[in-house]
Design an enzyme around this catalytic site. Sequence first.
Site, PDB file in Angstrom:
ATOM      1  N   HIS A 206      63.228  22.972   7.868  1.00  0.00           N
ATOM      2  CA  HIS A 206      64.044  22.129   8.729  1.00  0.00           C
ATOM      3  C   HIS A 206      63.705  20.654   8.570  1.00  0.00           C
ATOM      4  CE1 HIS A 206      66.542  24.655  11.301  1.00  0.00           C
ATOM      5  NE2 HIS A 206      65.563  25.527  11.373  1.00  0.00           N
TER       6      HIS A 206
ATOM      7  N   THR B 284      61.259  21.290  15.408  1.00  0.00           N
ATOM      8  CA  THR B 284      61.285  22.741  15.569  1.00  0.00           C
ATOM      9  C   THR B 284      59.914  23.340  15.285  1.00  0.00           C
ATOM     10  OG1 THR B 284      62.506  24.760  14.991  1.00  0.00           O
ATOM     11  CG2 THR B 284      61.947  23.247  13.182  1.00  0.00           C
TER      12      THR B 284
ATOM     13  N   ASP C  99      68.613  32.301  15.026  1.00  0.00           N
ATOM     14  CA  ASP C  99      69.295  31.046  14.703  1.00  0.00           C
ATOM     15  C   ASP C  99      70.795  31.237  14.560  1.00  0.00           C
ATOM     16  OD1 ASP C  99      67.043  29.464  14.718  1.00  0.00           O
ATOM     17  OD2 ASP C  99      66.689  29.620  12.563  1.00  0.00           O
TER      18      ASP C  99
ATOM     19  N   GLN D  91      61.067  27.969   8.940  1.00  0.00           N
ATOM     20  CA  GLN D  91      61.067  26.872   9.907  1.00  0.00           C
ATOM     21  C   GLN D  91      60.629  25.568   9.264  1.00  0.00           C
ATOM     22  OE1 GLN D  91      63.053  28.672  12.157  1.00  0.00           O
ATOM     23  NE2 GLN D  91      62.210  26.980  13.332  1.00  0.00           N
TER      24      GLN D  91
ATOM     25  N   HIS E  39      66.805  14.296  64.521  1.00  0.00           N
ATOM     26  CA  HIS E  39      67.170  15.601  63.975  1.00  0.00           C
ATOM     27  C   HIS E  39      67.361  16.605  65.102  1.00  0.00           C
ATOM     28  CE1 HIS E  39      66.041  13.879  60.159  1.00  0.00           C
ATOM     29  NE2 HIS E  39      66.213  15.023  59.508  1.00  0.00           N
TER      30      HIS E  39
ATOM     31  N   GLU F 112      58.444  27.208  20.725  1.00  0.00           N
ATOM     32  CA  GLU F 112      59.909  27.301  20.750  1.00  0.00           C
ATOM     33  C   GLU F 112      60.339  28.696  20.306  1.00  0.00           C
ATOM     34  OE1 GLU F 112      63.749  25.069  18.643  1.00  0.00           O
ATOM     35  OE2 GLU F 112      61.760  24.957  17.733  1.00  0.00           O
ATOM     36  N   HIS F 113      59.848  29.131  19.152  1.00  0.00           N
ATOM     37  CA  HIS F 113      60.105  30.475  18.624  1.00  0.00           C
ATOM     38  C   HIS F 113      58.763  31.186  18.476  1.00  0.00           C
ATOM     39  CE1 HIS F 113      63.122  27.732  16.687  1.00  0.00           C
ATOM     40  NE2 HIS F 113      63.966  28.627  17.163  1.00  0.00           N
TER      41      HIS F 113
ATOM     42  N   GLU G 231      57.647  16.600  63.033  1.00  0.00           N
ATOM     43  CA  GLU G 231      57.782  15.663  61.909  1.00  0.00           C
ATOM     44  C   GLU G 231      58.138  14.258  62.375  1.00  0.00           C
ATOM     45  OE1 GLU G 231      60.474  17.328  59.028  1.00  0.00           O
ATOM     46  OE2 GLU G 231      59.011  18.831  58.382  1.00  0.00           O
TER      47      GLU G 231
END
Length: 471
Positions: free
Chosen positions: A269, A244, A370, A266, A429, A336-337, A424
């Site tokens: 964690h 984190t 959170d 944080q 096709h 992340e945050h 192509e």
Amino acid sequence: MRSNLLARIDLRGGALPEGGALRDLLPRAEFDVEAALEKVRPICEAVHHRGTAALIDYAERFDGVKLEQVRVPAAALAAALQQLDPAVREALEESIRRARTVHRAQRRKDHTTQVVPGGSVTEKWVPVQRVGLYAPGGRSVYPSSVVMNVVPAQEAGVESIALASPPQKEFDGLPHPTILAACALLGVDEVYAAGGAQAVAMFAYGTEECAPANMVTGPGNVWVAAAKRYFTGRIGIDTEAGPTEIAILADASADPAHVAADLISQAEHDPLAAAVLVTDSVELADAVERELEPQIAATKHVEDRIVPALSGRQSAIVLVDGVEEGLRVVDAYGAEHLEIQTVDAPAVANRVRNAGAIFVGPWAPVSLGDYCAGSNHVLPTGGCACHSSGLSVQSFLRGIHIVDYTRDALADVTHHVVTLAEAEDLPAHGAAVKARFVGGEQDERSVGGEQDERSVGGAQDKHSGWKVPGQ
């Protein structure tokens, strides 16, 4: 207590480098998923070939518990909810309510675009059929992660939801009772006592007890991330979540006590958790460092998590010349945050391009997200916010295009299809379209046996030698 835990990176006094060169100057945790991949490979294949027996063996080896079965009995879920602290239950119920409010509004509606008269494309949103959700159980217990995984899956309309969390020795081999209670609150009755790579393998391959899933989501350690990488292509995943991280962009207006508290929040964690302050104020940086000492002394998990996290290579104070330069730094970091604690924080936050989630001003700390903001806390880490989103209802939906054209609508565009197919060098096709007209019934728009120039007998295509409508 140690002082000056956070290293300083001084980027003042010159032009900031561009792109990857700037990213390389910023702190980041070491998180070698590739190295872990080789270690999880035999674990995953053991689950593939031995099923539940392998899961039971790994529970004894890694978690110190002897299981008779991996699936959690319904009675254990009911008991966990009954015994849950009423205050915790009330908090979880409020977290669920707010998460549902936000995630329910994310559900996309099917949309039909009329491309031309008689030709339409509908984008239909279909949920994956079955998902396996992972709730970590290592250093902490995370019932909030149960909420953040289950709610968007339910709001997306996923029919079959299963959840795995590591068995706990102190709870007779069951996952933590608060995890089980959260599952019961959410109506998830398929829960497994399985952790790490073996849990991901269980969902990917299926076992005697657990049907295979189409997708696996949820945060975890490096072994979970490596297993997700191993199974990418066989199953869908949300992200290879790493440690984190929080980045705070702050100027002299920020309260150093708030900034210090959020960095610590944080850091608690994991010893690999990243805490980064980006500021143009040396005075704020100094004040934050002074605040860290008494706040750390007053909390838990100091020596095993907080001090290693704040003093590690992944954490630092980054000094910049101004908020403009700070924005460039946090965009390069892709946290992340990301907290914005500056003058006119909403305007600054609106300019951020790369972040998992942005928390605006002094009254929106990451801790709110959170648990009870209503936002999702399963977010991209390791700079992946520059290309990936956090978990949401969209994570569990697949967009399917439904193409519906009439004969006339196809006839009007046939010459373009054939031209592009031949450009192509894919003549079959074009032939697949030509087959619907050549030698077929006369175009309904022809009169008295004479076809107009948009009918099957119209102008000859100069490339193919056959007659196409509309030329």
